[in-house]
Design a protein around this motif. Structure first.
Motif, PDB file in Angstrom:
ATOM      1  N   THR A 195      15.609  26.832  39.933  1.00 58.37           N
ATOM      2  CA  THR A 195      16.576  27.229  40.960  1.00 58.37           C
ATOM      3  C   THR A 195      17.340  28.480  40.536  1.00 58.37           C
ATOM      4  O   THR A 195      18.015  28.487  39.492  1.00 58.37           O
ATOM      5  CB  THR A 195      17.582  26.092  41.233  1.00 58.37           C
ATOM      6  N   ARG A 196      17.235  29.523  41.356  1.00 60.65           N
ATOM      7  CA  ARG A 196      17.989  30.755  41.112  1.00 60.65           C
ATOM      8  C   ARG A 196      19.313  30.670  41.882  1.00 60.65           C
ATOM      9  O   ARG A 196      19.321  30.294  43.054  1.00 60.65           O
ATOM     10  CB  ARG A 196      17.187  31.965  41.578  1.00 60.65           C
ATOM     11  N   VAL A 197      20.388  31.022  41.204  1.00 55.81           N
ATOM     12  CA  VAL A 197      21.724  30.834  41.779  1.00 55.81           C
ATOM     13  C   VAL A 197      22.415  32.177  41.968  1.00 55.81           C
ATOM     14  O   VAL A 197      22.358  33.049  41.089  1.00 55.81           O
ATOM     15  CB  VAL A 197      22.587  29.917  40.875  1.00 55.81           C
ATOM     16  N   GLY A 198      23.052  32.349  43.117  1.00 48.83           N
ATOM     17  CA  GLY A 198      23.866  33.519  43.378  1.00 48.83           C
ATOM     18  C   GLY A 198      25.331  33.136  43.474  1.00 48.83           C
ATOM     19  O   GLY A 198      25.653  32.007  43.878  1.00 48.83           O
ATOM     20  N   TRP A 199      26.211  34.051  43.115  1.00 46.12           N
ATOM     21  CA  TRP A 199      27.656  33.777  43.169  1.00 46.12           C
ATOM     22  C   TRP A 199      28.384  34.993  43.740  1.00 46.12           C
ATOM     23  O   TRP A 199      28.213  36.107  43.254  1.00 46.12           O
ATOM     24  CB  TRP A 199      28.203  33.451  41.783  1.00 46.12           C
ATOM     25  N   ILE A 200      29.214  34.741  44.746  1.00 44.17           N
ATOM     26  CA  ILE A 200      30.007  35.796  45.386  1.00 44.17           C
ATOM     27  C   ILE A 200      31.487  35.472  45.224  1.00 44.17           C
ATOM     28  O   ILE A 200      31.957  34.432  45.694  1.00 44.17           O
ATOM     29  CB  ILE A 200      29.661  35.902  46.885  1.00 44.17           C
ATOM     30  N   GLY A 201      32.221  36.340  44.534  1.00 41.28           N
ATOM     31  CA  GLY A 201      33.652  36.153  44.333  1.00 41.28           C
ATOM     32  C   GLY A 201      33.957  35.671  42.934  1.00 41.28           C
ATOM     33  O   GLY A 201      33.831  34.480  42.635  1.00 41.28           O
ATOM     34  N   THR A 202      34.342  36.594  42.050  1.00 44.03           N
ATOM     35  CA  THR A 202      34.541  36.251  40.638  1.00 44.03           C
ATOM     36  C   THR A 202      35.999  36.452  40.237  1.00 44.03           C
ATOM     37  O   THR A 202      36.307  37.087  39.230  1.00 44.03           O
ATOM     38  CB  THR A 202      33.606  37.079  39.739  1.00 44.03           C
ATOM     39  N   GLY A 203      36.904  35.908  41.050  1.00 41.09           N
ATOM     40  CA  GLY A 203      38.339  35.997  40.773  1.00 41.09           C
ATOM     41  C   GLY A 203      38.794  34.917  39.814  1.00 41.09           C
ATOM     42  O   GLY A 203      38.015  34.419  38.988  1.00 41.09           O
ATOM     43  N   VAL A 204      40.063  34.525  39.935  1.00 43.71           N
ATOM     44  CA  VAL A 204      40.677  33.559  39.012  1.00 43.71           C
ATOM     45  C   VAL A 204      39.829  32.290  38.902  1.00 43.71           C
ATOM     46  O   VAL A 204      39.549  31.807  37.810  1.00 43.71           O
ATOM     47  CB  VAL A 204      42.106  33.203  39.474  1.00 43.71           C
ATOM     48  N   MET A 205      39.431  31.743  40.046  1.00 43.55           N
ATOM     49  CA  MET A 205      38.671  30.499  40.054  1.00 43.55           C
ATOM     50  C   MET A 205      37.172  30.740  39.859  1.00 43.55           C
ATOM     51  O   MET A 205      36.528  30.111  39.023  1.00 43.55           O
ATOM     52  CB  MET A 205      38.887  29.771  41.386  1.00 43.55           C
ATOM     53  N   GLY A 206      36.638  31.663  40.637  1.00 43.96           N
ATOM     54  CA  GLY A 206      35.200  31.871  40.658  1.00 43.96           C
ATOM     55  C   GLY A 206      34.614  32.243  39.311  1.00 43.96           C
ATOM     56  O   GLY A 206      33.502  31.809  38.966  1.00 43.96           O
ATOM     57  N   GLN A 207      35.339  33.032  38.538  1.00 43.09           N
ATOM     58  CA  GLN A 207      34.813  33.474  37.249  1.00 43.09           C
ATOM     59  C   GLN A 207      34.551  32.299  36.324  1.00 43.09           C
ATOM     60  O   GLN A 207      33.492  32.212  35.698  1.00 43.09           O
ATOM     61  CB  GLN A 207      35.783  34.470  36.605  1.00 43.09           C
ATOM     62  N   SER A 208      35.514  31.364  36.254  1.00 48.20           N
ATOM     63  CA  SER A 208      35.327  30.195  35.390  1.00 48.20           C
ATOM     64  C   SER A 208      34.213  29.295  35.908  1.00 48.20           C
ATOM     65  O   SER A 208      33.363  28.819  35.132  1.00 48.20           O
ATOM     66  CB  SER A 208      36.626  29.388  35.301  1.00 48.20           C
ATOM     67  N   MET A 209      34.192  29.063  37.221  1.00 47.51           N
ATOM     68  CA  MET A 209      33.190  28.170  37.806  1.00 47.51           C
ATOM     69  C   MET A 209      31.785  28.714  37.599  1.00 47.51           C
ATOM     70  O   MET A 209      30.858  27.982  37.223  1.00 47.51           O
ATOM     71  CB  MET A 209      33.496  27.972  39.290  1.00 47.51           C
ATOM     72  N   CYS A 210      31.629  30.004  37.824  1.00 48.68           N
ATOM     73  CA  CYS A 210      30.343  30.662  37.626  1.00 48.68           C
ATOM     74  C   CYS A 210      29.938  30.622  36.154  1.00 48.68           C
ATOM     75  O   CYS A 210      28.767  30.402  35.817  1.00 48.68           O
ATOM     76  CB  CYS A 210      30.435  32.095  38.128  1.00 48.68           C
ATOM     77  N   GLY A 211      30.910  30.811  35.276  1.00 46.13           N
ATOM     78  CA  GLY A 211      30.640  30.790  33.840  1.00 46.13           C
ATOM     79  C   GLY A 211      30.019  29.480  33.378  1.00 46.13           C
ATOM     80  O   GLY A 211      29.136  29.461  32.510  1.00 46.13           O
ATOM     81  N   SER A 267      38.351  35.565  56.903  1.00 43.02           N
ATOM     82  CA  SER A 267      37.714  36.840  57.276  1.00 43.02           C
ATOM     83  C   SER A 267      36.749  37.301  56.190  1.00 43.02           C
ATOM     84  O   SER A 267      35.691  37.892  56.488  1.00 43.02           O
ATOM     85  CB  SER A 267      38.780  37.912  57.522  1.00 43.02           C
ATOM     86  N   ASP A 268      37.090  37.042  54.916  1.00 43.52           N
ATOM     87  CA  ASP A 268      36.189  37.386  53.807  1.00 43.52           C
ATOM     88  C   ASP A 268      34.940  36.513  53.850  1.00 43.52           C
ATOM     89  O   ASP A 268      33.821  36.987  53.601  1.00 43.52           O
ATOM     90  CB  ASP A 268      36.893  37.207  52.463  1.00 43.52           C
ATOM     91  N   VAL A 269      35.138  35.224  54.135  1.00 43.26           N
ATOM     92  CA  VAL A 269      33.997  34.303  54.232  1.00 43.26           C
ATOM     93  C   VAL A 269      33.027  34.785  55.308  1.00 43.26           C
ATOM     94  O   VAL A 269      31.816  34.880  55.090  1.00 43.26           O
ATOM     95  CB  VAL A 269      34.480  32.871  54.552  1.00 43.26           C
ATOM     96  N   ARG A 270      33.581  35.106  56.473  1.00 49.03           N
ATOM     97  CA  ARG A 270      32.751  35.572  57.579  1.00 49.03           C
ATOM     98  C   ARG A 270      31.985  36.834  57.182  1.00 49.03           C
ATOM     99  O   ARG A 270      30.787  36.971  57.464  1.00 49.03           O
ATOM    100  CB  ARG A 270      33.622  35.838  58.809  1.00 49.03           C
ATOM    101  N   SER A 271      32.662  37.737  56.499  1.00 48.88           N
ATOM    102  CA  SER A 271      32.044  38.999  56.099  1.00 48.88           C
ATOM    103  C   SER A 271      30.909  38.791  55.103  1.00 48.88           C
ATOM    104  O   SER A 271      29.801  39.292  55.294  1.00 48.88           O
ATOM    105  CB  SER A 271      33.102  39.932  55.516  1.00 48.88           C
ATOM    106  N   VAL A 272      31.180  38.039  54.033  1.00 47.06           N
ATOM    107  CA  VAL A 272      30.177  37.931  52.963  1.00 47.06           C
ATOM    108  C   VAL A 272      29.012  37.027  53.347  1.00 47.06           C
ATOM    109  O   VAL A 272      27.903  37.183  52.808  1.00 47.06           O
ATOM    110  CB  VAL A 272      30.789  37.472  51.619  1.00 47.06           C
ATOM    111  N   LEU A 273      29.221  36.109  54.285  1.00 51.91           N
ATOM    112  CA  LEU A 273      28.138  35.197  54.654  1.00 51.91           C
ATOM    113  C   LEU A 273      27.425  35.575  55.945  1.00 51.91           C
ATOM    114  O   LEU A 273      26.200  35.451  56.034  1.00 51.91           O
ATOM    115  CB  LEU A 273      28.670  33.762  54.769  1.00 51.91           C
ATOM    116  N   LEU A 274      28.166  36.048  56.950  1.00 51.01           N
ATOM    117  CA  LEU A 274      27.580  36.198  58.277  1.00 51.01           C
ATOM    118  C   LEU A 274      27.361  37.631  58.742  1.00 51.01           C
ATOM    119  O   LEU A 274      26.758  37.841  59.804  1.00 51.01           O
ATOM    120  CB  LEU A 274      28.441  35.465  59.316  1.00 51.01           C
TER     121      LEU A 274
END
Length: 305
Positions: free
Chosen positions: A13-29, A80-87
């Protein structure tokens, strides 16, 4: 991605991650450390650098992330960010996702948008799960977030190996139900925070040592995760954002909008939202939610320090 009968793993499974801020960076890590091949996107590339140093590949658009991924997870700021990055039809993830691929939005967003994304994904032969989280920056760092998932239950179950590296998975129902759960969580948290800072200010005015007061009540009925996470940060005047006031105001605003749609009145929610809006009005939207103490200090012309 792995066939339906085959568990998801780093080998299939290849995984993509969008949004590497305070939360996303740790979760992706956590996923990188678990051995998954990650492709990441963030509008501010420097915020993705720690993940690139760990071996993630950088993509220059959400569409490019999806074209190289079987599962794309997003953790951004606002609906609005969700709509932009996904749709977005040109640069969005769904446009780049192959049939059978999965979008997992972990942003706190609008339940109606989660339903819309799921419908758009289904029309392309893909899947979408709304999976917002609770636990703040420490929960993200420690991999013990509460994850609230809405969507096709079998798809959520298949994704559980990914979720297990980030926290505890809770399946809440159909598309949008993950978001509704997170909004109810925020309503509870908002009132808890008001109670915490009011109790601290009252203890201070009464001449108590506030640290001793916090320690004394922590094991009683007033003990809470909010107290554990924020009480001593407030005493140390540590207002760094584990969760931004700006984002909390956004969340509570969505809650109030949904209350209107449902025809219910939640006065505690309305008060908490106004108090947090006051922080924004003072230019403090980039602080953490524990900075709510500043509003109470201003109202009473008092200071804990």
């Amino acid at each position: 991605m792995a066939a339906a009968s085959e568990p998801i793993s780093p080998s299939n499974t290849r995984v993509g991650w969008i949004g590497t801020g305070v939360m996303g960076q740790s979760m992706c890590g956590h996923l990188i450390r678990a051995g998954y091949k990650l492709t990441v996107f963030n509008r501010t590339v420097s915020k993705a650098q720690p993940l690139l140093d760990m071996g993630a590949q950088l993509a220059h658009s959400p569409h490019a992330v999806a074209s190289q991924s079987d599962v794309v997870l997003s953790m951004v700021g606002f609906p609005s960010d969700v709509r932009s990055v996904l749709l977005d039809p040109k640069s969005g993830s769904l446009a780049g996702l192959r049939p059978g691929g999965v979008l997992v939005d972990m942003t706190t967003s609008e339940p109606s948008l989660a339903v819309e994304i799921a419908s758009a994904a289904a029309s392309k032969g893909c899947y979408s799960i709304d999976a917002p989280v609770s636990g703040g920056d420490l929960g993200a760092k420690n991999g013990n977030l509460a994850i609230f998932a809405g969507g096709d239950e079998s798809v959520v179950h298949r994704l559980s190996p990914l979720f297990s590296h980030m926290g505890k998975l809770n399946y809440m129902g159909s598309s949008g139900k993950g978001q509704f759960t997170k909004l109810a969580n925020q309503i509870t948290l908002a009132s808890n925070m008001v109670g915490l800072v009011e109790g601290m200010l009252y203890a201070h005015k009464a001449g108590l040592d506030v640290e001793s007061y916090l320690n004394a009540i922590s094991t009683g009925a007033a003990g809470s995760k909010s107290l554990d996470l924020f009480g001593h940060r407030i005493l140390k005047r540590d207002f760094a954002a584990g969760f931004y006031v700006d984002h909390f105001v956004k969340d509570l605003g969505i809650c109030l909008k949904e209350c209107q749609n449902m025809g219910i009145a939640l006065p505690g929610l309305a008060l908490a939202q106004q108090l947090h809006v006051s922080l924004k009005a003072h230019g403090e939207g980039n602080l953490g939610t524990q900075s709510l103490i500043l509003v109470l200090e201003r109202l009473n012309n008092l200071s804990l320090h």
